[in-house]
Design a protein around this motif. Structure first.
Motif: not given
Length: 247
Positions: A29-34, A53-58, A144-149, A152-159
């Motif tokens: 998984r990979h996500v670009r974040v500001v 990034t190598a560990e979290t994908g963020v 850990i929970d922030l990365v998961d959130s 999930r937001v990237q995928e369109g979920d509400a968190v």
């Protein structure tokens, strides 16, 4: 260096920035974040916690400390997710959402917003969700929970953090506009944060640590709150906040 807009070398790289070696983290998984927050120390802490990034994908592609900087860096980098503080110089998180509405509505490459704030007040939660944010978590969240959130937001979920979802459900279930509290409207966003923490029994040093400000600044905010609300001490302030369900 002053608290100016900051972008990494990938800023403005577009869709292709998500590919390559950095994309192997977190099971591919990979996500670009500001990161948007007016406290440099907090941004640094979040970057250290989730930005491997190598560990979290963020991949943190940019940072900003106020509304104007946020709009500039978000427009330049087009991240998948923005971690957005609610209280920012220049109009707050709601103003960032308003000015980035076209990016949020882009069907092909939407920029999604996740509010990350010290505040768990109903009006803050409802304000940014109505503004277009996909979720709202408090700064007590684990890395850990922030990365998961974020994913999930990237995928369109509400968190949402626990109990905050109830504020949103209650607000959108009601057809009545929330009443205007003229006394509360006299306070700045920072003064409201200090007010809530004082009402919850926090000492000045604890508030300073929580908000990344000095004890002297906390004292100044408390004095301003007492003056604007025409209260005499923190005990009266606590009763005032409790009566309005701000605690």
């Amino acid at each position: 260096m002053s608290d100016a807009t900051e972008t990494n070398g990938t800023a403005g790289a577009g869709e292709g920035a998500g590919s390559g070696a950095a994309g192997g983290g977190a099971g591919g998984r990979h996500v670009r974040v500001v990161l948007v927050d007016d406290h440099r120390m907090f941004r640094t802490g979040v970057q250290a916690e989730i930005g491997q990034t190598a560990e979290t994908g963020v991949e943190v592609v940019g940072e900003a400390a106020d509304v104007d900087q946020a709009v500039t860096v978000i427009t330049a980098t087009r991240p998948e997710v923005v971690l957005l503080d609610v209280h920012l110089p220049g109009g707050g998180g709601v103003e960032v959402l308003r000015r980035c509405a076209a990016l949020t509505a882009d069907a092909e490459r939407p920029v999604r917003f996740l509010a990350l704030s010290v505040s768990d007040a109903a009006e803050d939660v409802i304000g940014v969700i109505r503004g277009g944010a996909r979720g709202y978590v408090t700064k007590t969240i684990t890395g850990i929970d922030l990365v998961d959130s974020i994913f999930r937001v990237q995928e369109g979920d509400a968190v949402f953090s626990p109990r905050l979802a109830g504020f949103v459900l209650d607000a959108f279930a009601s057809t009545d506009a929330p009443p205007v509290d003229e006394d509360l409207d006299r306070l700045t966003q920072r003064e409201r944060e200090v007010l809530r923490l004082i009402a919850r029994g926090y000492a000045y040093k604890e508030i300073a640590k929580q908000l990344f400000i000095s004890v002297k600044t906390v004292e100044s905010h408390v004095s301003a709150v007492l003056r604007k609300l025409q209260l005499s001490n923190r005990h009266e302030l606590t009763r005032w906040a409790t009566a309005r369900r701000l605690v």
